[in-house]
Design a protein around this motif. Sequence first.
Motif, short mmCIF file in Angstrom:
data_model
loop_
_atom_site.label_atom_id
_atom_site.label_comp_id
_atom_site.label_asym_id
_atom_site.label_seq_id
_atom_site.Cartn_x
_atom_site.Cartn_y
_atom_site.Cartn_z
N SER A 569 -22.23 -36.83 8.42
CA SER A 569 -21.51 -36.70 9.68
C SER A 569 -22.25 -37.38 10.82
O SER A 569 -21.62 -37.97 11.72
N CYS A 570 -23.57 -37.29 10.82
CA CYS A 570 -24.37 -37.80 11.94
C CYS A 570 -24.95 -39.18 11.68
O CYS A 570 -25.78 -39.66 12.47
N ALA A 601 -14.46 -36.18 14.81
CA ALA A 601 -14.77 -36.81 13.52
C ALA A 601 -16.08 -36.32 12.94
O ALA A 601 -16.31 -36.46 11.72
N LEU A 602 -16.98 -35.79 13.80
CA LEU A 602 -18.24 -35.26 13.27
C LEU A 602 -18.02 -34.16 12.24
O LEU A 602 -18.84 -33.97 11.34
N ASP A 640 -26.76 -28.08 11.99
CA ASP A 640 -27.40 -29.40 11.90
C ASP A 640 -26.69 -30.42 12.79
O ASP A 640 -27.35 -31.22 13.49
N VAL A 641 -25.36 -30.42 12.77
CA VAL A 641 -24.62 -31.42 13.57
C VAL A 641 -24.85 -31.18 15.06
O VAL A 641 -25.08 -32.14 15.83
N ALA A 718 -16.66 -30.08 23.83
CA ALA A 718 -15.72 -30.14 22.71
C ALA A 718 -16.38 -29.72 21.41
O ALA A 718 -15.79 -29.00 20.58
N ALA A 719 -17.62 -30.16 21.19
CA ALA A 719 -18.35 -29.75 19.98
C ALA A 719 -18.55 -28.24 19.95
O ALA A 719 -18.40 -27.60 18.90
N ALA A 720 -18.86 -27.64 21.11
CA ALA A 720 -19.04 -26.19 21.16
C ALA A 720 -17.74 -25.46 20.83
O ALA A 720 -17.73 -24.44 20.13
N ARG A 721 -16.59 -25.98 21.33
CA ARG A 721 -15.31 -25.34 21.03
C ARG A 721 -14.98 -25.43 19.54
O ARG A 721 -14.49 -24.47 18.94
#
Length: 746
Positions: A569-570, A601-602, A640-641, A718-721
């Motif tokens: 992913s990363c 996409a992550l 991890d992401v 957005a990643a936190a949501r």
Amino acid sequence: MAFDLEAYAAQSLEQGKGLEDVHLELSGQLRDIRHELRGLINHRYEDFLGLSTSLTGVDGAVAAVRAPVAAVRAEIEAVRDDLAQRLARVEERLRYRAAIRAKKQQLRLFIDLSRLLARVDAVLGEAGAAAGRGEERAEWLERAAADLAQIRYFVAKGGGHPFARQAADHMRRIEAALLDALGRSLARGLAAHAAGADSAAAAALVAQCLRAYSAVDEAGRAEDVVRSELARPLVARALGALGGRGVGMDPGAFAAALQRILADVARVAVPLAAGVEAHFPAGGHALAARVFWREAAAAIMRDLPLLFVPGVPDRFHRNYLAACRFMREFAALFTPAGGPAAPAAPAELLAAEPSYAEFNRKWQLDAYFTIRKQQIVGALVEGPGAAAAAVPPASGSGSTPTGSGSTAPSSPDPNDDVAQVQRESGLHTELAARAVWAVGRCWAPAVYLEPLAARFWQLTVQILVWYRHAAGRALQQLARGGDLAPESAGFDEALRHVHDAFVVRALADDQTRAAGCLLPEAEAEPGGSGFRGAMVAAMQDAVAQTWAPLGADADGAVDRLAAAIAAASCAALAGQLRRATAQFRHTSREPPAAPSPFVAALFAPLAAAEQRVDGLRRSDDAAGFARATKARLRAAVCADVTLELARACGEALAAISKTEASLLRLRQSRAGAAAAVAGRGGSAPDALPVPAGLDLRGTVPATDNDKIRRQIWLDVGAAARIVGELGAQPHREFADFAQLIAPLGA
């Protein structure tokens, strides 16, 4: 107090004193005693002198007293001698009377013995004459047996007297004649009972004969007659159709022969035992155990010796179960409907019968278990990669079968059964399917035997240990291979092993509960928890302890898969972030209002992995696997992401801050630069991703750098949501970073 020379010498020796020291010590004590004696005499000298005068005339007084005392003593001795003579004469007369009494008793015994001999002769003669006329006089024989028991006692009391020896010879002739007459009467009674003619009278005749045999302590002879006249022909007819010596005995034929024995016993022996019991309570069930059962067991062991050898284990299993059923039904035939018989139930009589224990011991259960274990283990090690994980030998598994026909034949190919187990259980690896098949095989109705419950349980645990080592080794090999990318075959293989480990554990618990129902039942323990419940709990604890290492290996494999997903992913995170921020540099674009597309996409590889996890589920047992695996993957991947995202965004913001600081130093002097920074509310250290005093909340970003900062804030939010929607937690460093860049938000 007397002086003890030995004690004094021993004490002196212990104290280490020499001879001279002892001599000096004793001399000193002697001087002290003499000095003390002289002082005593000097102190009471008058009393000392009065001793000689006070003893004057004592000898005369003593002589005057001695004369009458001596006269009395002489009189006493004379009386004693007279009494001793009288007592001797009394004892002699008592011995004479005792001898007369003993002779009278012996004479009376001989008279009674002679009368008994004559009476028994007369009874036997009358019984013989009645038998010649076709009449049965068993009651006369019973009386003669009672008289014979008394004759034996009288002969033993007579000792070596000539008349007693002569009576003993006469008694032996009477005994032979009586036993012969009893044997003929018993045989006639048994024949009448077998023919079904007046069974009540026949049973009464048999009971009378048995009582007569018991009276003369010859019950063994009576049992031999019943065995030869009734039981042996009955068993011979039932087993006569069986050919060979039991090698590969057909279970159907053997079970049919046992049923024929039960039918004949129910037809002949049970009514006889009941009729005898009505007249002779101690004889009916004794016949059942010591005659009919002993004859049936002896005939089977004698005529079918190889029946007990597990050369063909499938047939041996069925024959053994048929024999166990035969023993239960045989005992039940002689048990009244109201409960156990008195004085002892048939099952208790059978258990006390030596042939019962020998019949059970003849079955080579150790060899049977060894063959079954070889078949099961052989099927295990045929699987892929299983040869390196052989099952260790079970403790107490029994010796290798010996004797003719004891070699284990080649076991049938279990591949079809393994494939069926794999389909029905929803397993993906043949390794797990073989383990499940092997555990189920241990407790299959066609394999399991109750006396071997402990050994089959040991083998079950060893199979689970074998699978634990094999599956753990497979997971470790996949991890060492390094090919765990989300789209690789190794990733799918690892998931399949984790899935099967979960399913096998669930199936092992189910099999443990099912195996508990097969264990021998015992009395309930205090508190209501029975023997089976306690055993199942202990077995489940053993399975849990055995499974713990594989559970750790499976969790480690899931963590490695999560790390591979996060790495995939990363992999392009840095480039994606640069492209997302570069669009605001020197482009006069509007400030950002939505997160970058790469953020969603992550987590796309994680979603794809979860779909593959759901695709592995083929049974209800795998539902827990899907939930647990997806939860663990989400927790690890999200952590991890988010960690990598926080670090990448932090580096981007730090680079912007460094660029701004460098431009300020180039365009202005140090003082001007400091004033410009102070005008914005503070300093901007190079190490911080957000300069101190910078707060874009409630404002519209005007510069390119502020637009980039706002875009990064949107991406982090957005990643936190997304992480929250997945039900996971972000990395601690990500949470700290999100709080740090809060001033960049709207």
